[in-house]
Motif scaffolding. Structure first.
Motif, PDB file in Angstrom:
ATOM      1  N   ASN A   1       4.333  12.390   1.242  1.00 36.12           N
ATOM      2  CA  ASN A   1       3.288  11.552   0.534  1.00 36.12           C
ATOM      3  C   ASN A   1       1.989  10.946   0.997  1.00 36.12           C
ATOM      4  N   GLY A   2       1.946  11.210   2.485  1.00 33.24           N
ATOM      5  CA  GLY A   2       0.697  10.944   3.181  1.00 33.24           C
ATOM      6  C   GLY A   2       0.662   9.423   3.604  1.00 33.24           C
ATOM      7  N   GLY A   3       2.189   8.758   3.588  1.00 25.88           N
ATOM      8  CA  GLY A   3       2.127   7.353   3.942  1.00 25.88           C
ATOM      9  C   GLY A   3       2.726   6.941   5.098  1.00 25.88           C
ATOM     10  N   GLU A   4       2.492   7.905   6.227  1.00 27.79           N
ATOM     11  CA  GLU A   4       3.237   7.545   7.496  1.00 27.79           C
ATOM     12  C   GLU A   4       2.430   6.463   8.055  1.00 27.79           C
ATOM     13  N   LEU A   5       1.037   6.451   7.889  1.00 28.39           N
ATOM     14  CA  LEU A   5       0.169   5.511   8.567  1.00 28.39           C
ATOM     15  C   LEU A   5       0.571   4.027   7.803  1.00 28.39           C
ATOM     16  N   ALA A   6       0.614   3.952   6.545  1.00 28.59           N
ATOM     17  CA  ALA A   6       0.874   2.657   6.043  1.00 28.59           C
ATOM     18  C   ALA A   6       2.479   2.161   6.367  1.00 28.59           C
ATOM     19  N   ALA A   7       3.190   3.040   6.265  1.00 25.83           N
ATOM     20  CA  ALA A   7       4.545   2.682   6.943  1.00 25.83           C
ATOM     21  C   ALA A   7       4.560   2.314   8.286  1.00 25.83           C
ATOM     22  N   LEU A   8       3.943   2.752   9.054  1.00 26.01           N
ATOM     23  CA  LEU A   8       4.024   2.558  10.749  1.00 26.01           C
ATOM     24  C   LEU A   8       3.139   1.398  10.692  1.00 26.01           C
ATOM     25  N   TYR A   9       2.229   1.101  10.121  1.00 24.24           N
ATOM     26  CA  TYR A   9       1.326  -0.225  10.057  1.00 24.24           C
ATOM     27  C   TYR A   9       2.256  -1.394   9.620  1.00 24.24           C
ATOM     28  N   CYS A  10       3.160  -1.255   8.618  1.00 26.15           N
ATOM     29  CA  CYS A  10       4.025  -2.101   8.106  1.00 26.15           C
ATOM     30  C   CYS A  10       4.936  -2.733   9.094  1.00 26.15           C
ATOM     31  N   PHE A  11       5.650  -1.876   9.808  1.00 26.13           N
ATOM     32  CA  PHE A  11       6.644  -2.028  10.926  1.00 26.13           C
ATOM     33  C   PHE A  11       5.989  -2.617  12.250  1.00 26.13           C
ATOM     34  N   VAL A  12       4.849  -2.134  12.567  1.00 32.00           N
ATOM     35  CA  VAL A  12       3.964  -2.806  13.586  1.00 32.00           C
ATOM     36  C   VAL A  12       3.513  -4.211  13.636  1.00 32.00           C
TER      37      VAL A  12
ATOM     38  N   ALA B   1       0.868  -1.179   0.001  1.00 28.96           N
ATOM     39  CA  ALA B   1       0.078  -0.125  -0.047  1.00 28.96           C
ATOM     40  C   ALA B   1       0.901   1.385   0.008  1.00 28.96           C
ATOM     41  N   PHE B   2       1.704   1.093   0.963  1.00 30.35           N
ATOM     42  CA  PHE B   2       2.845   2.266   0.709  1.00 30.35           C
ATOM     43  C   PHE B   2       3.270   2.581  -0.560  1.00 30.35           C
ATOM     44  N   PHE B   3       4.076   1.458  -1.037  1.00 33.81           N
ATOM     45  CA  PHE B   3       4.890   1.751  -2.368  1.00 33.81           C
ATOM     46  C   PHE B   3       4.004   1.961  -3.463  1.00 33.81           C
ATOM     47  N   TYR B   4       2.792   1.276  -3.576  1.00 31.63           N
ATOM     48  CA  TYR B   4       1.895   1.559  -4.564  1.00 31.63           C
ATOM     49  C   TYR B   4       0.954   2.969  -4.746  1.00 31.63           C
ATOM     50  N   VAL B   5       0.464   3.328  -3.471  1.00 34.22           N
ATOM     51  CA  VAL B   5      -0.254   4.452  -3.524  1.00 34.22           C
ATOM     52  C   VAL B   5       0.549   5.767  -2.996  1.00 34.22           C
ATOM     53  N   HIS B   6       1.422   5.775  -1.916  1.00 34.22           N
ATOM     54  CA  HIS B   6       2.119   6.802  -1.507  1.00 34.22           C
ATOM     55  C   HIS B   6       3.483   7.065  -2.125  1.00 34.22           C
ATOM     56  N   PHE B   7       4.277   6.096  -2.398  1.00 33.92           N
ATOM     57  CA  PHE B   7       5.582   6.361  -2.788  1.00 33.92           C
ATOM     58  C   PHE B   7       5.618   7.236  -4.062  1.00 33.92           C
ATOM     59  N   PRO B   8       4.953   6.912  -4.902  1.00 31.83           N
ATOM     60  CA  PRO B   8       4.623   7.615  -6.399  1.00 31.83           C
ATOM     61  C   PRO B   8       5.053   9.049  -6.191  1.00 31.83           C
ATOM     62  N   ASN B   9       4.193   9.428  -5.057  1.00 33.47           N
ATOM     63  CA  ASN B   9       3.989  10.915  -4.943  1.00 33.47           C
ATOM     64  C   ASN B   9       5.163  11.663  -4.373  1.00 33.47           C
ATOM     65  N   SER B  10       6.079  10.984  -3.438  1.00 32.46           N
ATOM     66  CA  SER B  10       7.223  11.298  -2.848  1.00 32.46           C
ATOM     67  C   SER B  10       7.876  10.410  -2.480  1.00 32.46           C
TER      68      SER B  10
END
Length: 134
Positions: A101-112, A86-95
């Motif tokens: 890129n608004g992907g903090e929550l997806a990245a945090l979920y990934c590591f949790v 989700a992070f790399f598909y939705v957020h990463f292309p933006n920044s």
């Protein structure tokens, strides 16, 4: 051993269980909005077999299993990969930067979820109850 260490040792499993339950509830909310229309958001009522709809099924089923602590390690591993995608598909292309890129929550979920895949469910889980009865 200091008092903080003693308290930490006594509460580690319970804090881990509480983190699992709350993380699962937050993820579950993403699935309920997509498939049950609650709470109502711009993602409510997506087509069930669209890419977003399939993500909603993963959030719904994975969230329920994670909250109750059933098959916690494999579910957490799958959800970790799911949220990384989700992070790399939705957020990463933006920044590259999550704050941009608004992907903090997806990245945090990934590591949790990765933590729970390694550490297990903590207190108050079906997995723990099953292990005690075996």
């Amino acid at each position: 051993m200091t008092t903080f260490d003693q308290i930490g040792a006594a509460w580690t499993s319970r804090a881990q269980g509480l983190l699992r339950i709350m993380t699962g509830l937050f993820l579950l909310e993403h699935g309920t909005t997509k498939h049950l229309g609650f709470p109502l958001t711009e993602m409510s009522s997506v087509p069930s077999f669209s890419l977003i709809g399939i993500a909603g099924w993963i959030e719904l089923i994975g969230g329920i299993l994670f909250v109750i602590g059933l098959f916690t390690r494999p579910v957490a591993f799958i959800l970790s990969g799911f949220t990384a995608v989700a992070f790399f598909y939705v957020h990463f292309p933006n920044s590259v930067f999550p704050i941009q890129n608004g992907g903090e929550l997806a990245a945090l979920y990934c590591f949790v979820f990765l933590f729970f895949a390694a550490a297990g469910p903590g207190a108050w889980s079906v997995d723990g109850a099953r292990a005690k009865s075996a």
